[in-house]
Write an enzyme that holds these catalytic residues in place. Structure first.
Site: not given
Ligand SMILES: O=C(O)CCC(=O)C1=CC=C[C@@H](O)[C@@H]1C(=O)O
Ligand SMILES: [Mg+2]
Length: 320
Positions: A63, A65, A87, A89, A124, A126, A155, A178, A202
């Site tokens: 994807n 980002t 994806k 944010k 996402d 978080n 997410e 996540d 991850k």
């Molecule tokens: O998943 C993706 O497209 C890229 C990676 C990504 O979004 C992240 C990488 C590292 C820390 C993060 O806050 C964030 C995540 O939350 O998934």
């Molecule tokens: Mg995430």
């Protein structure tokens, strides 16, 4: 970082080189030694044992980002990536639900125009929302993604596993875990509580490719491999993991190299037509090109001044 991402503006870390090749250890600055030591374990595993793990596929769909940027920039980042999945944010300190909606809509419209029925948009948060906020936001953002038939998944909408499970019962959009996987003492709780439809895994936060692979096999829900904002070395380890998984139903979040202002190899790992090639990842992990002498003295001095040497020492103590 080219753009501020989840509050991160700068990435710092160390690379290990051994008979197995290269490994990366770059835990986020706020992580304490108990969490950070897993990143060191991951780098040490790659550098010593190497990541020559049997693969079942040679190409990994990824994807694009999309950080918290304005809608026009988001659409253009999505289109130019050639990825079919984005994806986005959301729920960042600097964004409102209205601006998240505008960004999601703009990305969904752009990808639908480009890839038709194959286009997907996921978000996402978080863990930034409480239960009620999550249900309201997911409902609105799902509508904003109408051009791609709604959201592929949301997410980590909330922090706690109980809240994830509650939200999952209220909305039709699938829920991905996540932080509840990578920052938890018990990643299996997500499955036991029926809190997620899929898990984001991850490499570095889970202690390396082998540990992440074992976890993925035991989780019994589909997984997405995603980056930890790594250089091409960490991303390549993610590609090795994604290539080795028996099932990979979703595009992976491994195309984050473009979010970094600089990389550690001459030919960074980048997607082409929405996929990353395992061959390129293996070549990077085995590359001879990168040597200590290539790291400029300024960077080395900064690492020393920033307390990183002590940080690594405390990671080693936690590993023991
Ligand atoms: O998943 C993706 O497209 C890229 C990676 C990504 O979004 C992240 C990488 C590292 C820390 C993060 O806050 C964030 C995540 O939350 O998934
Ligand atoms: Mg995430």
């Amino acid at each position: 970082m080219v753009t501020r991402f989840r509050g991160v503006t700068r990435r710092r870390g160390i690379l290990l080189h051994g008979q197995g090749g290269w490994g990366e250890c770059a835990p986020f600055e706020e992580y304490g030694p108990d969490e950070a030591c897993l990143w060191l374990r991951s780098a040490a595993d790659a550098a010593t044992s190497g990541l020559n793990i049997p693969a079942v596929r040679a190409e990994i769909p990824v994807n694009v980002t999309i950080p918290v940027i304005d809608p026009e920039a988001a659409a253009s980042r999505a289109s130019s990536s050639r990825c079919r999945t984005a994806k986005v944010k959301v729920a960042d300190q600097n964004s409102s639900l209205e601006s998240d909606e505008a960004r999601v809509r703009s990305v969904a419209d752009a990808l639908a125009a480009e890839h038709g029925d194959a286009a997907r948009v996921r978000i996402d948060a978080n863990g930034a929302w409480d239960r009620d906020q999550a249900v309201a936001a997911i409902t609105r953002l799902n509508q904003a993604a109408g051009a791609v038939g709604g959201l592929e998944y949301a997410e980590q909408p909330c922090q706690s596993v109980d809240d994830l499970a509650w939200v999952r019962r209220q909305v039709d959009v699938p829920i991905a875990a996540d932080e509840s996987i990578r920052r938890s003492d018990d990643p299996f709780r997500v499955v036991q509580a029926e809190a997620a439809d899929l898990a984001v895994i991850k490499v570095a936060p889970l202690g390396g490719v082998r540990m992440a692979l074992e976890l993925a096999q035991r989780l019994e829900i589909p997984v997405v491999v995603s980056s930890a904002l790594d250089t091409s070395i960490g991303l390549s380890a993610g590609v090795v993991l994604a290539a080795s998984l028996p099932d990979l139903p979703y595009a992976c979040g491994l195309d984050t190299g473009t979010l970094l202002g600089a990389d550690v190899v001459d030919e960074p790992l980048r997607s082409s037509q929405g996929v990353l090639a395992l061959d390129s990842a293996r070549a990077i992990l085995q590359s001879d090109a990168l040597r200590e002498s290539d790291v400029d003295s300024e960077a080395r001095k900064e690492l020393r001044d920033s307390g990183w040497i002590e940080r690594v020492e405390s990671m080693i103590e936690n590993l023991a």
